[in-house]
Design a protein around this motif. Structure first.
Motif, short mmCIF file in Angstrom:
data_model
loop_
_atom_site.label_atom_id
_atom_site.label_comp_id
_atom_site.label_asym_id
_atom_site.label_seq_id
_atom_site.Cartn_x
_atom_site.Cartn_y
_atom_site.Cartn_z
N PRO A 56 0.81 -1.22 0.00
CA PRO A 56 0.00 0.00 0.00
C PRO A 56 0.85 1.27 0.00
N VAL A 57 0.31 2.29 -0.64
CA VAL A 57 0.87 3.64 -0.57
C VAL A 57 -0.01 4.38 0.43
N LEU A 58 0.54 4.70 1.58
CA LEU A 58 -0.22 5.28 2.68
C LEU A 58 -0.11 6.80 2.63
N ASN A 59 -1.27 7.47 2.79
CA ASN A 59 -1.24 8.92 2.71
C ASN A 59 -2.00 9.61 3.83
N SER A 60 -2.12 8.91 4.98
CA SER A 60 -2.69 9.54 6.17
C SER A 60 -2.22 8.78 7.41
N LEU A 61 -2.26 9.47 8.52
CA LEU A 61 -1.90 8.85 9.79
C LEU A 61 -2.83 7.68 10.09
N ASP A 62 -4.11 7.83 9.78
CA ASP A 62 -5.07 6.76 10.00
C ASP A 62 -4.70 5.51 9.20
N GLN A 63 -4.31 5.68 7.94
CA GLN A 63 -3.92 4.53 7.12
C GLN A 63 -2.68 3.85 7.67
N VAL A 64 -1.71 4.63 8.15
CA VAL A 64 -0.51 4.05 8.74
C VAL A 64 -0.88 3.23 9.97
N ILE A 98 3.71 10.29 12.48
CA ILE A 98 3.95 8.91 12.03
C ILE A 98 5.33 8.44 12.48
N LEU A 99 6.34 9.26 12.26
CA LEU A 99 7.70 8.88 12.63
C LEU A 99 7.87 8.73 14.13
N ALA A 100 6.99 9.35 14.91
CA ALA A 100 7.05 9.25 16.36
C ALA A 100 6.35 8.00 16.90
N LEU A 101 5.63 7.28 16.04
CA LEU A 101 4.93 6.07 16.50
C LEU A 101 5.96 5.01 16.89
N PRO A 102 5.97 4.58 18.14
CA PRO A 102 6.98 3.62 18.59
C PRO A 102 6.88 2.27 17.88
#
Length: 110
Positions: A56-64, A98-102
């Motif tokens: 998948p190509v993710l384009n929102s925090l919710d999708q991640v 997103i990058l801060a999600l552990p």
């Protein structure tokens, strides 16, 4: 970008039906070729990607977050691509969150 994502062998497929279009491409490509699909905002598409071996190509925090949950449910790291803000993708603030999600590195190979 992960080391297992290469520009050669990657096919981007913009689709509201990732499974249908992605799976139609699968027979034309080698098994190790990646097929990138832009996810629609509905949760059912994660299952389609998992089932079809699509990235998948993710384009929102919710999708991640949903893709991380999918990875956790199958207990493996899953590949993904991030679409940055070009009018349709992730904005700087979302990228920072997103990058801060552990759990990101544990479950998603971006």
């Amino acid at each position: 970008m992960s080391s297992n994502v290469r520009s050669i062998g990657q096919v981007a497929e913009h689709s509201s039906r990732p499974r249908q279009r992605g799976l139609r491409l699968r027979p034309a490509l080698s098994n190790d070729a990646g097929i990138l699909v832009v996810l629609e905002p509905f949760a059912a598409t994660e299952h389609d990607c998992l089932e079809g071996g699509l990235t998948p190509v993710l384009n929102s925090l919710d999708q991640v977050r949903r893709w991380m949950a999918s990875a956790q449910s199958v207990q493996q790291r899953l590949g993904a691509a991030l679409q940055f803000d070009n009018g349709m993708g992730l904005r700087k603030q979302e990228v920072t969150r997103i990058l801060a999600l552990p759990e990101l590195a544990q479950y998603v190979n971006v």
